[in-house]
Design a protein around this motif. Structure first.
Motif, short mmCIF file in Angstrom:
data_model
loop_
_atom_site.label_atom_id
_atom_site.label_comp_id
_atom_site.label_asym_id
_atom_site.label_seq_id
_atom_site.Cartn_x
_atom_site.Cartn_y
_atom_site.Cartn_z
N VAL A 8 0.53 1.40 -14.85
CA VAL A 8 0.12 2.80 -14.68
C VAL A 8 1.26 3.73 -15.05
CG1 VAL A 8 -0.82 4.51 -13.07
CG2 VAL A 8 -1.36 2.07 -12.77
N PRO A 10 2.32 7.07 -14.05
CA PRO A 10 1.95 7.97 -12.94
C PRO A 10 1.96 9.44 -13.31
CG PRO A 10 4.18 7.14 -12.64
CD PRO A 10 3.61 6.39 -13.81
N SER A 15 -0.94 13.61 -13.65
CA SER A 15 -0.92 12.71 -12.49
C SER A 15 -2.32 12.26 -12.06
CB SER A 15 -0.19 13.38 -11.31
OG SER A 15 1.12 13.75 -11.66
N ALA A 18 -3.54 7.46 -11.51
CA ALA A 18 -3.76 6.66 -10.30
C ALA A 18 -5.16 6.90 -9.75
CB ALA A 18 -2.71 6.99 -9.25
N THR A 37 -1.44 -3.98 -9.42
CA THR A 37 -1.12 -2.68 -9.99
C THR A 37 0.38 -2.45 -9.91
OG1 THR A 37 -3.26 -1.79 -9.32
CG2 THR A 37 -1.54 -0.21 -9.86
N TYR A 39 3.35 0.50 -11.03
CA TYR A 39 3.62 1.84 -11.54
C TYR A 39 4.92 1.81 -12.34
CZ TYR A 39 -0.11 3.49 -8.56
OH TYR A 39 -1.33 3.70 -7.97
#
Length: 293
Positions: A8, A10, A15, A18, A37, A39
């Motif tokens: 991801v 972020p 933003s 997520a 997951t 980040y």
């Protein structure tokens, strides 16, 4: 059942990455799929996560916009790993080229049940980036300036940021003398931009190369020649439909390898992330990446 690793970005799409993943993740897990997951804190970090996940036989989900899609897809190119996209960025142009659904339920069905299909990637070489692989397009000239302005926009998102960036870039751009060598044949070109397109889209849905296909083993090379600025602004509006390719100021070539040079310092970009200066050499890598779509 399939096992996924979601990488991801972020900061993608203001933003929203997520939040977008949450809907899809719930559906994947309800169907029995495994999902982890991670980040990322940089593109290099995202690429490292993707490589390690691919080595473990997991399907890598790039969650964000074209930057993370191109960066993760590029590093997986040639490895045999499978890529899935969860579009959640400013542009999402490669996902658009694959006709991926925006609806989370429909996207989850694609990720769960679609068979991997081979797509082409683009290898980029320059003095700054000795070897980078991206997915969508490489663009030199005013487009690179426009993309930089769009990336730095604070108040605008999506197509609006690219349109505003384009207006700002065109207003100050001086035409350059380009030399574009396509499969060994030289083409001289004075104008605004050169785009080597694997995907038909760039700049948040602008149809820069209507004939481009992600799986044909070729790049569409779009050259936009010098023209009055008022005409170029009209041409920008025609990018919504691809009608610009019928103008005499626009020339489209096709090939497997090209080199772009200019008579003065000119920037180039790739997939919204890579930023450097000409000269640059670009090559298609046919069928080098497996993608779910």
């Amino acid at each position: 059942m399939r096992q996924f690793t979601a990488v991801v970005n972020p900061t993608a799409g203001g933003s929203t990455a997520a939040a977008t993943l949450l809907h899809v993740a719930r559906l994947l897990r309800e169907a029995g799929a495994g999902l982890e997951t991670v980040y990322s804190h940089s593109l290099a970090h995202a690429q490292d996560i993707a490589l390690r996940a691919g080595e473990r036989g997991r399907i890598v989900l790039a969650v964000g916009g074209d930057g993370i899609a191109g960066g993760v897809g590029g590093v997986l190119s040639g490895t045999g790993a499978v890529l899935g996209l969860v579009p959640a960025g400013r542009g999402n142009d490669f996902a658009r080229a694959l006709d991926l659904p925006a609806d989370p339920a429909a996207l989850a069905r694609v990720l769960l049940h679609a068979e991997p299909r081979a797509v082409d990637t683009i290898e980029v070489e320059s003095a700054v980036h000795q070897r980078t692989v991206v997915l969508g397009s490489v663009y030199a000239g005013v487009d690179a300036e426009a993309n930089r302005h769009a990336n730095n926009a604070r108040l605008l998102r999506g197509a609006a940021s690219y349109y505003a960036g384009g207006l700002r870039a065109v207003a100050t751009w001086r035409p350059a003398d380009f030399r574009v060598t396509v499969d060994g044949v030289d083409h001289t070109h004075r104008g605004y931009t050169v785009v080597a397109a694997n995907s038909p889209y760039y700049g948040s849905g602008r149809l820069i190369a209507p004939g481009a296909r992600v799986d044909d083993g070729l790049l569409d090379v779009v050259l936009i020649r010098e023209a009055p600025r008022r005409l170029f602004f009209a041409l920008m509006n025609e990018l919504g439909t691809g009608a610009h390719v019928h103008r005499p100021e626009v020339h489209v070539l096709r090939g497997r390898e090209l080199r772009i040079e200019a008579n003065r310092p000119v920037p180039y970009g790739a997939d919204g992330e890579v930023e450097a200066g000409l000269p640059v050499t670009v090559r298609v890598r046919p069928g080098d990446l497996s993608v779910l779509y």
